[in-house]
Design an enzyme around this catalytic site. Sequence first.
Site, short mmCIF file in Angstrom:
data_model
loop_
_atom_site.label_atom_id
_atom_site.label_comp_id
_atom_site.label_asym_id
_atom_site.label_seq_id
_atom_site.Cartn_x
_atom_site.Cartn_y
_atom_site.Cartn_z
N SER A 53 0.80 -1.22 0.00
CA SER A 53 0.00 0.00 0.00
C SER A 53 0.84 1.27 0.00
CB SER A 53 -0.94 0.02 1.20
OG SER A 53 -0.21 -0.08 2.41
N HIS A 295 -0.39 6.44 6.33
CA HIS A 295 0.11 6.17 4.98
C HIS A 295 0.55 7.47 4.32
CE1 HIS A 295 -1.37 2.10 5.13
NE2 HIS A 295 -0.89 1.89 3.94
#
Length: 319
Positions: A53, A295
Amino acid sequence: MRTSLRAGLAGAAACGVLLTAISVGRGGDGDGGSGSTDGSAPPKGPYVALGDSYTAGPKIPGQNGTPGGCERSDRNYPALVAEELKIKGTDFRDVSCSGATIGDLSAAQSTDDGTNPAQFDALSASTRLVTVGIGGNDIGFASVIKRCVTSGVLYEVTGGGKENAADAPCKERYVSGDTDEVRQKIDAVDEKLALALEEVGRRAPEARVYVVGYPAILPSDGGDCGREMALTPGDVDFIRDKQRELNAMLRQRAEAAGARYVDTYTPSEGHDACSAEDSRWIEPLVPRSPAASVHPNERGERGMADAVLHALGAHPRTT
């Protein structure tokens, strides 16, 4: 780490924080190098991007590609690298996928929305450039962060203070005497990555291969992340050190395989999830910009792209 961690964190409301989804790739070694170049011109493709990811860019607009469950962004670092190098059409294949482990490079990966074929299937004898961003899910780093956040919340709720920088309730769960559970998992990933890079070389023998490390999630100087991350200072140090150990392993394994390592940790220092909203590369537990929890945001993907382009010997735009 398994990059898509979708369990909510009940009880975090006591600190005003809700952990809705952690998809974490892995940390940084901070040793300064950004990969070396040999003076040759950057390859113009075909380019294949492999990874989890942190490569895919979940929640960053616009999301594209199939399956939808991989959550790839058309502004992730592979897309930005391909744009800068003018690699277009079928000469650019981004097969990264949120949640990917090293095993998902060679086997199909089930997602919440479709199945991603084995990432290695995108490689061929004609491939000239490969980037690989993988490894964090294999050590369960998302689970480590979730547990450390939970520990920090409970520690504060039950009366623990943050005055003592040595307080690290989460570290105590993973480290006992000479036994470091996270370190053991990093060591176990080493051989898996070695075999994976060997397979990349077999399938794409003419390609230049770059192993991309993980940017800094937490501050390099320790301290309190406050409500953004709900971690004790000691656990900030613990998680940061584990990221550096993971990145150090990625570097060593890349160099042993004849690949180049791309350090994204050093350029991202000061742009971690606890830094100012207008400069951070990594979003905190509750993102303020379009990105998955803990993230890279679009700024972070741009910074990672610049690090890759620098390693390629290209001249990236300023982040």
